[in-house]
Write an enzyme that holds these catalytic residues in place. Structure first.
Site, PDB file in Angstrom:
ATOM      1  CG  HIS A 105      -2.029  -1.037   1.172  1.00 14.97           C
ATOM      2  ND1 HIS A 105      -2.540  -1.556   0.014  1.00 14.97           N
ATOM      3  CD2 HIS A 105      -2.704  -1.669   2.186  1.00 14.97           C
ATOM      4  CE1 HIS A 105      -3.482  -2.451   0.304  1.00 14.97           C
ATOM      5  NE2 HIS A 105      -3.595  -2.546   1.605  1.00 14.97           N
ATOM      6  CG  HIS A 178      -7.797  -0.349   2.681  1.00 15.50           C
ATOM      7  ND1 HIS A 178      -8.080  -0.879   3.925  1.00 15.50           N
ATOM      8  CD2 HIS A 178      -7.083  -1.294   2.044  1.00 15.50           C
ATOM      9  CE1 HIS A 178      -7.516  -2.072   4.033  1.00 15.50           C
ATOM     10  NE2 HIS A 178      -6.909  -2.355   2.902  1.00 15.50           N
ATOM     11  CD  GLU A 309      -8.175  -3.578  -0.338  1.00 14.65           C
ATOM     12  OE1 GLU A 309      -7.011  -3.388  -0.713  1.00 14.65           O
ATOM     13  OE2 GLU A 309      -8.456  -4.434   0.498  1.00 14.65           O
TER      14      GLU A 309
END
Ligand code: GAL
Length: 344
Positions: A105, A178, A309
Site C-alpha cells: 500500500h 480502503h 478494493e
C-alpha cells in the site's frame, strides 16, 4: 445538500487537520484531509435509519497510529509488490519492505499518512470534495513527481470516488479506497452473514506472503466462487485466515461496470460497487484481532468489516502478463469507483 467544515485535530508537527461533512438527505459522509480518509459513511437501513457503515476512529490519533488502512486512500501503489522491487526500462527500483519482505500500500509514509489540500465541490445535483497531493520524485523511493487527486462526490444514493494522477517520470500507480464496510454497522457484529456477489469467473492464487503466483484460475468448484450472491460464512472455513485475494473481474475494458454486490439481510442494506479497473481485492478483515478500539468505542475483532478494493492486480509491475502499464509522462492515470446504496 450541504458541506460543513470543522477542525478534526492537530498532527504532532502542529498541522491542523480539517473534517468535511457532506450531506444530501440520503447519504452523510465525513472526510478528512489527512490521508484523504473517509471517516464516516452513513446510509439508510430498510426503515430509513441512517447509520455509519464503515469502521474507523473518533480522533486523528487513531488514524496516525493505524496500520490497518481504515477508510484510507491507498497509493502510490495499492496492494503488494514482491520484495519491494520492480524494473522500468531495465532500471531497478527498491521500495520499502513494510509487509514482511514485501512492499504494501505505497510504503511507510504513503498516501494514507500525508496531508492533502482540500477543495469543496458544489454542483447543482451533487456535492463533493477534491483532495490533491504532490508526491515528490523519490518519495518512498518511487520515481517521478506525481500530481495526484482524489475526488469524493455524492449524488442521490451514490458515492463516486475518482482518482487521477500525472507524472514527469515513468512510475507505477495503483490508487484505491480502503474502507472496512459493515452494512449492519460495526456495533451489530461481524460481516460473516453478509452476502456477496463478485462478477468474476477467475481469481489469482497467491503464495504464503499473498503474492500472486502468476496463475489465473477459475473460481468454479472453489471457495472463491461468488458468482451468485453467497453468504461469506459459507466457505470461509476453507480459507486459512479468511479471504484476502484478488478476483479477475469480468468485462475488462476499462469502462465502469458492476464488480460486486454486498447485502446485509439484518439491516436490509445493499451496496453495489462498480469500477473501471481489472481486479478486485476482497479482504475479510482477517488481521483485525480485537486489540484495536474504534469509533463509538467498538472493539474491532476478526471479520468486523470487509474491504473491497478495486485496482490493478497485486504485484503487477513484476507480471508482464497482467493487464497493467506503468504511468508515463504525458499520460493520465484514472480510476473511478461508484458505490450505490439501496435496501432490500
Ligand atoms: C488489505 C490487504 C491485507 C492487509 C490489509 C491491511 O488491503 O489485502 O492483506 O494488508 O490491507 O491490514
Amino acid at each position: 445538500m450541504q458541506i460543513t467544515e470543522k477542525v478534526f485535530g492537530e498532527t504532532p508537527e502542529g498541522e491542523t487537520i480539517f473534517e468535511y461533512i457532506l450531506e444530501n438527505g440520503q447519504l452523510k459522509l465525513k472526510i478528512i484531509n489527512y490521508g484523504a480518509i473517509l471517516v464516516e459513511l452513513h446510509t439508510p437501513d430498510r426503515n430509513g435509519k441512517l447509520e455509519d457503515i464503515i469502521l474507523g476512529f473518533d480522533s486523528l490519533d487513531g488514524y496516525i497510529n493505524d496500520d490497518t488502512y481504515q477508510g484510507a486512500t491507498i497509493g502510490r501503489f495499492a496492494n503488494r509488490i514482491k520484495d519491494g522491487c520492480f524494473k522500468i526500462d531495465d532500471k531497478e527500483y527498491k521500495l520499502a519492505q513494510n509487509d514482511g519482505e514485501n512492499h504494501l500500500h505505497g510504503g511507510i509514509k504513503a498516501f494514507n499518512k500525508v496531508i492533502w489540500k482540500a477543495e469543496k465541490i458544489e454542483k447543482e445535483d451533487s456535492i463533493g470534495l477534491e483532495l490533491s497531493y504532490f508526491s515528490k520524485d523519490g518519495e518512498e523511493n518511487y520515481p517521478g513527481n506525481l500530481k495526484s487527486t482524489v475526488i469524493y462526490l455524492i449524488q442521490d444514493n451514490t458515492l463516486n470516488i475518482y482518482f487521477k494522477a500525472f507524472t514527469d517520470k515513468t512510475t507505477p500507480v495503483n490508487m484505491s479506497h480502503h474502507s472496512y464496510f459493515n452494512l449492519n454497522s460495526a456495533k451489530n457484529g461481524n460481516i460473516l452473514d453478509h452476502k456477496i456477489k463478485i462478477n468474476a469467473n477467475q481469481y489469482l492464487p497467491v503464495n504464503k506472503n499473498l503474492i500472486p503466483t502468476g496463475a489465473i484460475k477459475s473460481v468454479q468448484d472453489t471457495a472463491m466462487d461468488f458468482t451468485e450472491l453467497t453468504r461469506i460464512r459459507k466457505q470461509i472455513k476453507n480459507m486459512s485466515g479468511g479471504y484476502d485475494h484478488n478476483w479477475v473481474l469480468n468485462k475488462n475494458n476499462c469502462e465502469l461496470r458492476l464488480a460486486a454486490e454486498v447485502v446485509a439481510t439484518k439491516s436490509g442494506r445493499k451496496m453495489e460497487l462498480s469500477t473501471t479497473k481489472p481486479g478486485l481485492q476482497f479482504y475479510s478483515g482477517n488481521f483485525l484481532d480485537g486489540t484495536m478500539t474504534g469509533k463509538y468505542n467498538i472493539q474491532y475483532n476478526k471479520h468486523q468489516g470487509l474491504c473491497l478494493e478495486p485496482q490493478f492486480f497485486p504485484d503487477s509491475p513484476n507480471h508482464p502478463e497482467f493487464p497493467f502499464s506503468f504511468l508515463r509522462p504525458n499520460e493520465i492515470y484514472e480510476h473511478s469507483i461508484r458505490y450505490r446504496f439501496s435496501t432490500i
